[in-house]
Each structure stands twice: as structure tokens, then as C-alpha cells.
Design a protein around this motif. Structure first.
Motif, mmCIF file in Angstrom:
data_model
loop_
_atom_site.group_PDB
_atom_site.id
_atom_site.type_symbol
_atom_site.label_atom_id
_atom_site.label_comp_id
_atom_site.label_asym_id
_atom_site.label_seq_id
_atom_site.Cartn_x
_atom_site.Cartn_y
_atom_site.Cartn_z
ATOM 1 N N UNK A 6 9.254 71.804 109.320
ATOM 2 C CA UNK A 6 9.104 71.295 107.956
ATOM 3 C C UNK A 6 10.216 70.309 107.634
ATOM 4 N N UNK A 7 11.441 70.659 108.036
ATOM 5 C CA UNK A 7 12.568 69.789 107.709
ATOM 6 C C UNK A 7 12.512 68.496 108.502
ATOM 7 N N UNK A 26 -0.775 73.384 100.899
ATOM 8 C CA UNK A 26 0.666 73.544 101.076
ATOM 9 C C UNK A 26 1.429 72.735 100.024
ATOM 10 N N UNK A 27 0.930 71.532 99.790
ATOM 11 C CA UNK A 27 1.577 70.662 98.807
ATOM 12 C C UNK A 27 1.585 71.306 97.424
ATOM 13 N N UNK A 28 0.457 71.792 97.018
ATOM 14 C CA UNK A 28 0.343 72.369 95.678
ATOM 15 C C UNK A 28 1.185 73.643 95.544
ATOM 16 N N UNK A 29 1.168 74.439 96.574
ATOM 17 C CA UNK A 29 1.935 75.688 96.541
ATOM 18 C C UNK A 29 3.432 75.406 96.494
ATOM 19 N N UNK A 86 23.224 76.185 101.098
ATOM 20 C CA UNK A 86 22.412 76.055 99.880
ATOM 21 C C UNK A 86 21.443 77.222 99.713
ATOM 22 N N UNK A 87 20.871 77.663 100.841
ATOM 23 C CA UNK A 87 19.863 78.725 100.744
ATOM 24 C C UNK A 87 20.231 79.999 101.503
ATOM 25 N N UNK A 88 21.339 79.978 102.256
ATOM 26 C CA UNK A 88 21.772 81.182 102.953
ATOM 27 C C UNK A 88 20.913 81.560 104.130
ATOM 28 N N UNK A 89 20.249 80.571 104.751
ATOM 29 C CA UNK A 89 19.406 80.846 105.915
ATOM 30 C C UNK A 89 19.748 79.867 107.032
ATOM 31 N N UNK A 90 19.264 80.163 108.227
ATOM 32 C CA UNK A 90 19.418 79.239 109.345
ATOM 33 C C UNK A 90 18.469 78.064 109.159
ATOM 34 N N UNK A 91 18.796 76.923 109.771
ATOM 35 C CA UNK A 91 17.965 75.728 109.649
ATOM 36 C C UNK A 91 16.556 75.969 110.178
ATOM 37 N N UNK A 92 16.446 76.821 111.176
ATOM 38 C CA UNK A 92 15.132 77.078 111.769
ATOM 39 C C UNK A 92 14.239 77.937 110.872
ATOM 40 N N UNK A 93 14.836 78.588 109.868
ATOM 41 C CA UNK A 93 14.081 79.502 109.021
ATOM 42 C C UNK A 93 13.766 78.927 107.646
ATOM 43 N N UNK A 94 13.988 77.640 107.448
ATOM 44 C CA UNK A 94 13.730 77.023 106.144
ATOM 45 C C UNK A 94 12.233 77.013 105.837
ATOM 46 N N UNK A 95 11.885 77.322 104.595
ATOM 47 C CA UNK A 95 10.503 77.221 104.145
ATOM 48 C C UNK A 95 10.205 75.768 103.770
ATOM 49 N N UNK A 96 8.939 75.465 103.484
ATOM 50 C CA UNK A 96 8.559 74.090 103.126
ATOM 51 C C UNK A 96 9.316 73.594 101.894
#
Length: 973
Positions: A116-117, A290-293, A227-237
């Protein structure tokens, strides 16, 4: 009649116009003219374009003429040469945190980044990234037009490749020259590197504002975590889209302020999030669903909470690791250039140069720096220090404001520093930097302070045993001496209790921390420069004066010594005489996983195993029966400890350092601005320090009992023997010493056993007045004298090479020598009889005052003219009497008696007379009885004599009769 359609009429008219000869002629002429004009325009355009292109090419060439042709390796180094924050670790790979820096960055591989990133970055920053060769012509033209027209809007490189070139190789300057170089290098970069490699570098280079703790961040891994406290591989959309929108304006869109709080106005960042999602949708990177969500998602609820940096939670550990790692890297870089650590010490400019380079590498190269600090133990130590109740009072201190010059009084608390070291490896397991970093940032475990009497085993007793001038049983004088060459005639040093204790063994002197014996022993070995032993044991603060100053022996070191170095030196004895330098950095690993530094212990031979053990055995007594006995009851475990307490001048520092077979631990307490630790409390300053030492050791025991409480004890090496010696001289015990009960058993090196018999004492008689003993004269009455031990008059000077003006000090305050008499303790006979005492009575008790004459050694009590008691001058001057008349006479050392004291009648006179008459009658009756007995005895004696005569006569007759009978028998035969 049928009519033709109108359109046919119009068509006929139109064709007639073109078939008209005049019209055709005009059209032909117009065409020819127009074509010629177009042709001329085309020719001019081609010629002008070629001319302009030539000029442009020439201009472009002039702009990049100084730009070197970069090789693949050069560009690879430049592109991947981005700052990456080093990471710090406790022992056993326990993560501590990132090293403090202006910009936090953590490298990540592209395969470890959320798709996603990746899509969001490309869609937002360069939607033609996978199609172009590094540049987009229209972007170049746009930049050219903006520059020529002096547009207020200046756009930079439009492709990710160009942005990477700008960030890593060039600058942010907006100019034709920079743009030309950017284009050239972008084309070259695309030739050398794949799209994935370029994108990976971009993802690690870009800045993303601030993290939840307010620190500046770069790289998508730091952004995801911060910023989100997660690994780069685990970022959501939505998370990926938010991060992808930040590079355009990192500090405009970042959700956090500099102090780590969430901004009040998040609208710019949220709008940018929607822009990124729209571009992803338009470029078919995400579906409509995905966009709308993602558009409807509340991203703010994913924001991370602030996290304390290592410097906030572990400030002393963080800075200590940083400083030591910087030193290591600096020495490594210097070594590569042909320099060593000594070169850096001697050249400040050179040292500064390499430390600056090392500091840059530490903060930019993404190292893993692994320390030896046990996190659990360190945490326990801090908890004990925070809760310890016995530091002593805060004391006032006047401070001056450096800017305004204003003076004010603050209350300064007692501070502390401590270090726990593994003996065998030298690893610093834990330490205490102080009580409150926010109040005082000094690391008190590494800050030098005078070490008081903890210096004695290191500089005096250990070296003296090694040099063969001393053994634990060696006798030393603790008497008033002038041992400071700079102040002849002045008594120095004094003891901490301001008393002297006479003749003591080295063992006792160390256990009780007497200063005079230590300085006396040190003066004997001073020509052999014993301070060189301190050098070998890691003392780094020695000055030239410390090698010759006698005060160094009792801790009067010019610049002091740190708790770390002092404790580290004690570990030498536990290691059998080998010094192992303490360390905190175990290894340093670069970002490729290569170990670029690994600690290696270098052992330095300082003492023999025999010297080390003898010193250890002496220091055991410090804890068992000396100045540190308080720790035994405070510790929750029992181990084979050997240590030394220390106090500096005016009680400004308090120390306790001890070692067992596994670890060495030292604790210091004192004020930052040196002042007396004494207080009006019931607990002494030394006990407060010793209790803190014990509490910290108990905390260490709770974490790792096997480490701090080994089952084994110190092992005595070969070459040591046990011998009985006289505690008065340290020589082999004589008969006189044995009779005096002064024999003691101690340890010696086999080659240093005394071979002479004690001649320090002789048997003799003494008298005692008060607490002082005096030698008796030949005429001294035996009833007032006692048998005892007398020092040989020649012994003192022969043993110590000194003249003691008052030899009585050789036995004072020393219960072991209570029966010893020194030769100068003499009472001179004044040649006359002493004055008569004056006596009084109370009931049947007679008392009198002590004679004012110094030679009076006792008193005789007479009842009715007959001596009934002898009272020594050292005893209570009283006598419990029966009825009668009493007088008392004083007796001097020569045996002369005074005249009678005043007479005291005890009991009433009648009773006394009756008693006297009764006594007289009894005596008369006794005499009469005696006479009768004598008569009877005489009569009996005569009777016995007569019986004896008769018996003798009878026997004679028998013999004569027997003889006649024998004769008769003979005749008959």
C-alpha cells in the motif's frame, strides 16, 4: 411539374464557382503563396530550432562541465549514504532504544514495506516512475519556463529519481546548474540501478515530519513506528496513504508538535490523505470499495502514544554507552591512519578531529551498540537509590548564576555513585550514576573523588607485601609521628578517630583503618615508586605529585579517582594479581550485520597470587571485625567478602569497596560541592554508606544470586605458610612473649617468614597508679608490685628507626597490650618518706584521698598498731574495718612509709574497752592454758622417756637371755 431540390442548386452553384476560370486562377495563386509561406516558416523553424538546440546543448554542457563522471560504486555510496540512527542494547540483546539524534532514521528493505505504501508513494510523487528513464521532458520544460519567466512558483525535480539525486548528492538550490546536474545524474542513476533499488533508497531517505514523541523522523520505517506504532510492512491502506502524503510538506502535514502532543488542527494532513487516496484510485492502485472505506476511516485513532527516549528513561546509561562507543570508534579511525590512543591523548587537536568523525559515524551509520549492563539489575539499583532513607541531610550551598552573577542559596543533597564489575571479564554489570539526573546530570560512578583509606590496600599493603617489606603480622607504630617532610616536627597524620593505638600489626591497622601505620609503611617503599602499581591497575588521573606525596597513601590523590577505576583495581586481588580493565561496550555491529568491534580482555600482571591472597585475607578482617562490620547484618546472604572503607579529610567522602570471588562492588557518597557528611543523626556517615552498599548488593542478589554470591571462597595459593609470632614485634615468639599471652598466628609468604626470635620484651615487675603502669624498683615492696612484660629499651628504635618521645603511646588505647610496660614509665624516688594521708570513716568504712606525691604506690592499714591490709594506689582507696583504732600509712616506690595518719576509732569506746579487756582475759587464759599444756607435755615427755628407758632395759635383758641360751646350746652340742 417537378422542382429540383434546393441543395442541388447550391451544389451546382458551388461547383460553378470552382470551375470558373477566374476563381481557379485565384485559388492556384493563393495556394502557391500559402505553401511558400508555410515552407519558409518550416525552414525557419527547423533552422531556429537547430540553432536554439545548439545553443541549449552548449548551455547545458557548460552547466555540467565540472560535474565528474560518477562510477557505479561512487553513486551507490552516495545514494545509500543516508543517516541512520544507531541502536543501543543492554546485555543479552535486550533493546534499550535509539541513540539520541536530530533526525531518527531506520533503514528498511523494500520487501519489508507495505505494498500500500509503495503504491501510494508512486501514485502521489511520480505516477510515471516505472515508465521514464529518470526524467520527464515536460517537467524539464516547465522548470525552464518558470525560470525564464521568473515565476513565483518554482518546481523542483518531478521524478522520484531526480528527488533522490537532489537529496543525496546535490542541494535544494533552484538553478539551471543544479537542474542540469540533476538531469544528468538522474539519467546515469537509472542506467546503473533498478527501479526497485531507486525506490528503496527514496523510501529510506525522505523525511516525514515528527513522531509521537516530537522527534524528527526520516524513512518509512521510522515513520510507521513513530506515527502509528507499527512496522512499515504492517501499515494499513489509510495509514500508508497518510504517510505517503507527508514528504510534500513534512512539518505542515505531520500530526505531532515538537513536544509530542497531537496538533489541534489536523485538517491539512487529513486533506492530504484524501488526495493520496484519490490518486491511488484514479491510477487503479485500489478498488472503489477500498477507496471509500479508507476515505471514511478515522485515522486519528491510530496515532501512536509518546514513548520515552533512552535519554529520558535511561539517561546515564545512554550517554555512557554513547561516549564509550565514540571513543572506541575514534581510536579505530585513528588506528587506520597510523595513530594510537596515546597519540590522541597527547594531541588535543588530533583527538578532537577523530572524536568528531566518530561522533558522526555513531549518529549516522545505523550501528547496533551492545553494552554489558544488566537491565533488570540496573532497574533494581535505581529503585534502591530512589527509596534509600539514610543519605543524611541536605545542606545549604551558595551558587552563582553564570549569566546574571546573582547569588542564591540552595539545599544540596548527598549524592552517590556505584559500580558492579565482573572480576574475570571486567564487564560492568550495573552502576549508579546518581540520585536524580534531572537535578544533577553528573555520572558519579565515573566522576573522580579522593578515595580515602580505600587506597591503602592498593598503594600500601599490597605493594609492600609484594616488595617484601611487610606481612600481615608485621608490627607498625600507631603513635604521634611527624611523617610529612614538608612540615618537620608537626604531628602528621592523624587517625579518623583522633586517637593513637600504639603498636599494632599491619592486619589490625588495615582492619581498623589507622593512618599512621599506613603512611609509615608507605614511606619505607616510596623510593620504589609504588604508584606504578596504580598505573597498572588502570588509574588514569595520576599526577607527578602523586608519585612522591606521602598523603597519596591515605587517599590524598590530586585529582581523585572514579568509583569505576577504584572498584576495578580491587578486582585485581580477586583475580590473583591480574588486572582486567573494566568495559561497558561488548560489541558494535554495522547495519550490514558485520561486527566491526568486539571487546577483548587484556590482562596485566600486577601482584603475585601470594600477595593478592594475603591482601584479601587482611581485607576480610575489615568486614569481620573492622570498620565495615555493619554490612554483615545488613546483607541477606553470606559470601567471602574482602573490602575496605574510606573517609577523606573533613569527612567529605565516604567509600566502601569490596570484592568476592566473582564480583567487585564499590559505593561512594558525598556532596557535589564537597562538605562534611557528618550530621546530628544517630547513624554515622560511614554506616549510612555501608548500608547503601548492602542494600544495593541485596538487590543484585535478587536478580542474579549465582553471580554475586558464589559458593566457593578465595583459594589460598601455594607458597603461603602459617606461623606463630609475637604480636609485639612480628618476630618468632619468645618464652617471655608466650608467658605474656602475646602470641598470635598469621600468614606469611614462604620466603618472608621471620627467622629471628622476639627480643622485644623481658619479664619484670611493675606497679600501677590509675591506668598507668610503672616499672618497679629493686626496693619496691612486693605486695604492691605485679609480674608483667616490659619492653626492651632498645627495641623501638631498632624496629622502626625512629625515636618515640613518649614511649607510653606504644601501648595506649590497645587492650591487647594492657599488661605491657614501656621503659620510660618510671617513678623517680624523691628521697624522702611520703606525707601521711588523712583518713575518715563512715560507719565501718575507712576512706582517704590519693596522695599528691607521684611516687606513692600504695597504702598500709593498721588496726591497733597491727597491719591488717595493703591497698594499691590503683585500687579503691577504702577499707572496711571492724571495731578498733585504725591508722593508714602511704608507701612510696622505694618502700618508705609515711608517718601515721590521723587515728580513727571504729565502733563505741566501751565496746572497744570491753573487747580489749575480753581480749586480754582471753590472752591470759590462753597463756595459762598454754602453761598447763606445757606442764602436761613436760610430764608426758618424762613419762615417755621413762617408758622408753624401761623398754630399752627389757630389750637388753632379752638379748642377754637369748645370748645365754645360744651359748648353752653350743655347749650341749
Amino acid at each position: 411539374m417537378n422542382e429540383s431540390p434546393k441543395w442541388k442548386n447550391y451544389l451546382h452553384g458551388f461547383l460553378s464557382f470552382f470551375t470558373n476560370k477566374k476563381t481557379a486562377k485565384r485559388a492556384r495563386i493563393t495556394y502557391e503563396v500559402s505553401w511558400n509561406i508555410i515552407l519558409i516558416f518550416i525552414i525557419l523553424l527547423i533552422v531556429g530550432g537547430a540553432f536554439a538546440g545548439g545553443i541549449g546543448a552548449g548551455y547545458f554542457a557548460s552547466l555540467v562541465k565540472e560535474e565528474p563522471i560518477r562510477s557505479y560504486k561512487t553513486m551507490q555510496k552516495d545514494i545509500y549514504n543516508y543517516e541512520e540512527t544507531s541502536e543501543l542494547y543492554f546485555a543479552d540483546n535486550v533493546y534499550l532504544g535509539k541513540l539520541p539524534t536530530d533526525l531518527e532514521r531506520e533503514e528498511v528493505q523494500i520487501e519489508d514495506v507495505s505494498p500500500y505504501l509503495v503504491d501510494a508513494i508512486v501514485a502521489t510523487e511520480d505516477d510515471n516512475f516505472y515508465k521514464h528513464d529518470g526524467v520527464v521532458p515536460k517537467a524539464i520544460m516547465r522548470a525552464l519556463v518558470q525560470e525564464v519567466s521568473n515565476s513565483s512558483t518554482q518546481s523542483g525535480g518531478s521524478t522520484l529519481t531526480q528527488q533522490l539525486i537532489k537529496n543525496q548528492i546535490l542541494t535544494n538550490e533552484v538553478s539551471f546548474e543544479r537542474k542540469a546536474k540533476e538531469i544528468l545524474l538522474a539519467l546515469r542513476l537509472e542506467k546503473f540501478f533498478s527501479k526497485e533499488e531507486i525506490l528503496q533508497a527514496y523510501l529510506n531517505v525522505s523525511t516525514f515530519g515528527r513522531n509521537a514523541s516530537g522527534r524528527n523522523i526520516a524513512g518509512v520505517q521510522s515513520a510507521a513506528k513513530g506515527i502509528f506504532g507499527v512496522e512499515a510492512k504492517d501499515l494499513t491502506l489509510p495509514q500508508a496513504a497518510f504517510i505517503a502524503g507527508l514528504p510534500q510538506s513534512p512539518f505542515g502535514y505531520t500530526p505531532f508538535t515538537q513536544d509530542g502532543t497531537v496538533k489541534k488542527n489536523l485538517e491539512p494532513g487529513l486533506e492530504r490523505l484524501q488526495t493520496v487516496l484519490t490518486r491511488m484510485y484514479n491510477q487503479h492502485k485500489i478498488t472503489k470499495e477500498e477507496y471509500e472505506k479508507a476515505s471514511a476511516y478515522d485515522i486519528t485513532k491510530d496515532f501512536a502514544s509518546p514513548e520515552a527516549s533512552p535519554t529520558e528513561k535511561y539517561p546515564w546509561v545512554t550517554y555512557e554507552i554513547e561516549n564509550r562507543a565514540t571513543q572506541i570508534i575514534a581510536e579505530m579511525l585513528a588506528k587506520e591512519d597510523g595513530y594510537n590512543a596515546k597519540d590522541l591523548e597527547e594531541d588535543e587537536v588530533l583527538e578532537e578531529q577523530y572524536y568528531e568523525l566518530a561522533d558522526r559515524q555513531i549518529h549516522q551509520n545505523g550501528y547496533e551498540i551492545h553494552s554489558t549492563i544488566n537491565k533488570k539489575m540496573y532497574d533494581k539499583f535505581q529503585d534502591v537509590v530512589a527509596k534509600y532513607p539514610y543519605y543524611g541531610p541536605d545542606k545549604p550551598q551558595t551558587v552563582t548564576n553564570s549569566e546574571t552573577g546573582e547569588k542564591k542559596t540552595i539545599m544540596e543533597p548527598v549524592e552517590t555513585g556505584a559500580v558492579l564489575i565482573d572480576n574475570k571479564t571486567g564487564a560492568i554489570i550495573s552502576f549508579v550514576g546518581g540520585r536524580d539526573y534531572d537535578r544533577e546530570a553528573t555520572n558519579h560512578s565515573t566522576a573522580p573523588r579522593p578515595n580515602g583509606s580505600t587506597m591503602k590496600p592498593l598503594l600500601v599493603y599490597g605493594p609492600a607485601i609484594e616488595l617484601g617489606t611487610l606481612s600481615p603480622g608485621t608490627v607498625l607504630p600507631d603513635v604521634p609521628l611527624a611523617l610529612d617532610p614538608a612540615r618537620p616536627g608537626t604531628v602528621w597524620p592523624n587517625n579518623y578517630d583522633f586517637q593513637f593505638h600504639g603498636l599494632v600489626t599491619a592486619r589490625v591497622a588495615l582492619a581498623k583503618s589507622y593512618n599512621v601505620p599506613a603512611v609509615k609503611a608507605y614511606a619505607q617503599i616510596l623510593p620504589q615508586k609504588p604508584a606504578t602499581y596504580l598505573e597498572k591497575m588502570g588509574f588514569s588521573t595520576l599526577t607527578d605529585a602523586d608519585y612522591s606525596n606521602r598523603a597519596t597513601s591515605i587517599g590524598g590523590i590530586t585529582n581523585g579517582v572514579s568509583v569505576e577505576e577504584n572498584t576495578n583495581a580491587f578486582a585485581t586481588f580477586a583475580n590473583g594479581g591480574e588486572f582486567v580493565d573494566a568495559y561497558m561496550i561488548d560489541k558494535i555491529v554495522d547495519k550490514d550485520g558485520k561486527v566491526i568491534y568486539k571487546h577483548k580482555a587484556d590482562k596485566v600482571k600486577v601482584f603475585s597470587p601470594q600477595t593478592s591472597y594475603l591482601t584479601i585475607d587482611m581485607m576480610r578482617d575489615v568486614i569481620n571485625q573492622g570498620t565495615a562490620t555493619a554490612v554483615k547484618s545488613r546483607l541477606k546472604f553470606s559470601s567471602d567478602w574482602a573490602g575496605k572503607t574510606g573517609t577523606t579529610q573533613e569527612f567529605k567522602d565516604s567509600w566502601f569497596v569490596a570484592t568476592n570471588p566473582n564480583v567487585s562492588f564499590g559505593v561512594w557518597t558525598g556532596y557535589d560541592t564537597p562538605k562534611s557528611l557528618q550530621s546530628s543523626g544517630t547513624m554515622s556517615y560511614s554506616m549510612r554508606n555501608n548500608y547503601l552498599w548492602a542494600d544495593l548488593m541485596n538487590a543484585a542478589y535478587d536478580v542474579d544470586s549465582k553471580l554475586v554470591d558464589p559458593s566457593e571462597s578465595f583459594t589460598m595459593p601455594g607458597g603461603i605458610v602459617r606461623r606463630s609470632v609475637c604480636s609485639l614485634s612480628g618476630l618468632l615468639a619468645s618464652e617471655g612473649c608466650s608467658k605474656a599471652g602475646l602470641v598470635t598466628t598469621d600468614l606469611f609468604k614462604a620466603n618472608a617468614v621471620p627467622n629471628k626470635t622476639d627480643d622485644s620484651i623481658v619479664a619484670g615487675k611493675y606497679v600501677q597508679i590509675g591506668d598507668t603502669k610503672y616499672m618497679a624498683l629493686d626496693s619496691t615492696p612486693s605486695e604492691f608490685a605485679e609480674n608483667g612484660v616490659i619492653l626492651n629499651p632498645d627495641y623501638i628504635e631498632k624496629l622502626f628507626g625512629i625515636t618515640v618521645t613518649d614511649p607510653s603511646t606504644l601501648i595506649q588505647n590497645n587492650t591487647a597490650l594492657k599488661n605491657v610496660v614501656v621503659p620510660s614509665n618510671k617513678i623517680t624516688d624523691n628521697g624522702k618518706a611520703p606525707g601521711a594521708p588523712k583518713i575518715s570513716s563512715s560507719g565501718n568504712t575507712i576512706t582517704w584521698s590519693r596522695s599528691g606525691e607521684k611516687d606513692v604506690i600504695g597504702y598500709r592499714v593498721y588496726q591497733n598498731g597491727k597491719k591488717v591490709a595493703s591497698i594499691k594506689a590503683s585500687d579503691s582507696l577504702s577499707y572496711r574495718a571492724g571495731s578498733g583504732a585504725y591508722v593508714v600509712k602511704a608507701v612510696d616506690i622505694a618502700g618508705k612509709e609515711s608517718s601515721n595518719s590521723n587515728k580513727i576509732e571504729v565502733g563505741n569506746k566501751t565496746s572497744a574497752k570491753k573487747e580489749e579487756n575480753s581480749k586480754a582475759k582471753a590472752d591470759t587464759a590462753k597463756n595459762t592454758e598454754k602453761k598447763e599444756e606445757n606442764k602436761t607435755e613436760a610430764s608426758n615427755e618424762d613419762k615417755n622417756k621413762q617408758e622408753q628407758t624401761n623398754d630399752e632395759s627389757t630389750d637388753s635383758d632379752k638379748e642377754d637371755s637369748n645370748a645365754a641360751s645360744e651359748e648353752e646350746k653350743s655347749d650341749n652340742t
